[in-house]
Design an enzyme around this catalytic site. Structure first.
Site, PDB file in Angstrom:
ATOM      1  NE  ARG A 150       6.939  -2.784   5.963  1.00 50.52           N
ATOM      2  CZ  ARG A 150       5.604  -2.762   5.910  1.00 50.52           C
ATOM      3  NH1 ARG A 150       4.989  -2.348   4.827  1.00 50.52           N
ATOM      4  NH2 ARG A 150       4.902  -3.183   6.947  1.00 50.52           N
ATOM      5  NE  ARG A 179      -4.664  -1.099   9.043  1.00 48.13           N
ATOM      6  CZ  ARG A 179      -3.544  -0.478   8.669  1.00 48.13           C
ATOM      7  NH1 ARG A 179      -3.494   0.826   8.593  1.00 48.13           N
ATOM      8  NH2 ARG A 179      -2.467  -1.182   8.374  1.00 48.13           N
ATOM      9  NE  ARG A 225       1.365  -4.902  11.130  1.00 46.95           N
ATOM     10  CZ  ARG A 225       2.537  -4.668  10.533  1.00 46.95           C
ATOM     11  NH1 ARG A 225       3.664  -5.162  11.010  1.00 46.95           N
ATOM     12  NH2 ARG A 225       2.584  -3.925   9.444  1.00 46.95           N
ATOM     13  CE  LYS A 280      -2.245  -0.991   3.877  1.00 52.37           C
ATOM     14  NZ  LYS A 280      -1.743  -2.325   4.219  1.00 52.37           N
ATOM     15  NE  ARG A 328       5.656  -0.336   9.993  1.00 55.82           N
ATOM     16  CZ  ARG A 328       4.485  -0.448   9.388  1.00 55.82           C
ATOM     17  NH1 ARG A 328       4.340   0.009   8.167  1.00 55.82           N
ATOM     18  NH2 ARG A 328       3.459  -1.012   9.986  1.00 55.82           N
TER      19      ARG A 328
HETATM   20  P1  AMP Z   1       0.501   0.814   8.758  1.00 60.33           P
HETATM   21  O1  AMP Z   1       1.684   1.714   8.727  1.00 60.33           O
HETATM   22  O2  AMP Z   1      -0.603   1.259   7.849  1.00 60.33           O
HETATM   23  O3  AMP Z   1       0.869  -0.638   8.574  1.00 60.33           O
HETATM   24  O4  AMP Z   1      -0.110   0.926  10.247  1.00 60.33           O
HETATM   25  C1  AMP Z   1       0.650   0.530  11.379  1.00 60.33           C
HETATM   26  C2  AMP Z   1      -0.285   0.269  12.533  1.00 60.33           C
HETATM   27  O5  AMP Z   1      -0.966   1.481  12.897  1.00 60.33           O
HETATM   28  C3  AMP Z   1      -1.411  -0.728  12.252  1.00 60.33           C
HETATM   29  O6  AMP Z   1      -0.978  -2.072  12.429  1.00 60.33           O
HETATM   30  C4  AMP Z   1      -2.434  -0.318  13.299  1.00 60.33           C
HETATM   31  O7  AMP Z   1      -2.091  -0.789  14.582  1.00 60.33           O
HETATM   32  C5  AMP Z   1      -2.299   1.206  13.303  1.00 60.33           C
HETATM   33  N1  AMP Z   1      -3.226   1.824  12.328  1.00 60.33           N
HETATM   34  C6  AMP Z   1      -2.908   2.435  11.157  1.00 60.33           C
HETATM   35  N2  AMP Z   1      -4.008   2.846  10.517  1.00 60.33           N
HETATM   36  C7  AMP Z   1      -5.068   2.491  11.289  1.00 60.33           C
HETATM   37  C8  AMP Z   1      -6.484   2.595  11.152  1.00 60.33           C
HETATM   38  N3  AMP Z   1      -7.044   3.157  10.064  1.00 60.33           N
HETATM   39  N4  AMP Z   1      -7.246   2.109  12.171  1.00 60.33           N
HETATM   40  C9  AMP Z   1      -6.699   1.546  13.263  1.00 60.33           C
HETATM   41  N5  AMP Z   1      -5.382   1.382  13.436  1.00 60.33           N
HETATM   42  C10 AMP Z   1      -4.562   1.836  12.457  1.00 60.33           C
END
Ligand code: AMP
Length: 219
Positions: free
Chosen positions: A127, A88, A173, A13, A162
């Site tokens: 990553r 999400r 996740r 993404k 990360r």
């Molecule tokens: P990402 O960088 O998009 O993989 O997001 C990292 C983490 O942030 C996710 O695993 C969630 O714990 C949290 N997170 C990001 N976006 C959302 C969302 N829209 N709703 C809830 N938690 C989120």
């Protein structure tokens, strides 16, 4: 133009959104990046978010929706936004539709990325991300390594891993994606704005090819 990036963790993404940002001149906004910045700065939001993110769980809807609602008011996204990692949950998607409707807007395109599950964990543990918050270029140690180990090709900043990119957190996740996020595929399919793409080394289709296809389609 409102674009949403949908897909399980590790499907690309952020990579696709980053390329689309450059090609279309529309700002990429990642809720994950907003949380990580707050965690790094030790804010109250950061502390709350970290307690969920470190376990591989979603941050509660009310917090996340509030952040996006505020961000949508900023001037740099008035002509368009690429939402990377939001919504999400169905609750978030419904809230977004309502917020956009109030300003006469709607979701124009939902890019739904899928990757074979056996590739996802491998992609995530390999990553690395540029630590420069203005750059944030994403690398993969096997599929797309930097030219110099540990250094970003684009800006020369150190690459970092990360904290939640480990095998244990990834499993919850993916599990949470299946339970809470995957119903959004049907949600947007019904709205008629879904674009499906497979990102997989087994079919030689990577995020950047998908981004090229989408950019061509939108131009
Ligand atoms: P990402 O960088 O998009 O993989 O997001 C990292 C983490 O942030 C996710 O695993 C969630 O714990 C949290 N997170 C990001 N976006 C959302 C969302 N829209 N709703 C809830 N938690 C989120």
């Amino acid at each position: 133009m409102i674009i949403i990036m949908l897909g399980a963790p590790g499907t690309g993404k952020g990579t696709v959104a980053g390329i689309l940002q450059e090609k279309l001149g529309i700002k990429q906004v990642s809720t994950g990046d907003i949380f990580r910045k707050n965690i790094q700065e030790g804010t109250k939001l950061g502390k709350i978010a970290d307690s969920y993110i470190s376990k591989g769980n979603l941050v509660p809807d009310d917090i996340t929706i509030g952040i996006v609602e505020n961000r949508l008011k900023d001037d740099d996204v008035k002509d368009g936004i690429i939402l990377d990692g939001f919504p999400r949950t169905v609750v978030q998607a419904e809230a977004l539709d309502k917020i956009l409707k109030e300003s006469g807007k709607k979701v124009d395109l939902v890019v739904n990325l899928t990757t074979p599950e056996e590739e996802i964990i491998e992609r995530i543990v390999n990553r690395r991300v540029c630590s420069n918050s203005e750059c944030k270029t994403i690398y993969n140690l096997q599929l797309n390594p930097p030219k110099v180990e540990g250094i970003c090709d684009k800006c020369g900043s150190p690459l970092v891993q990360r904290k939640d990119d480990n095998e244990e957190t990834v499993k919850s996740r993916i599990d949470n994606y299946m339970k809470q996020t995957s119903p959004l595929v049907e949600y947007y399919n019904k709205q008629g704005n879904l674009y499906n793409a497979v990102v997989s080394k087994s079919i030689n289709k990577m995020g950047k090819d998908v981004a090229e296809d989408i950019a061509k389609m939108l131009k």
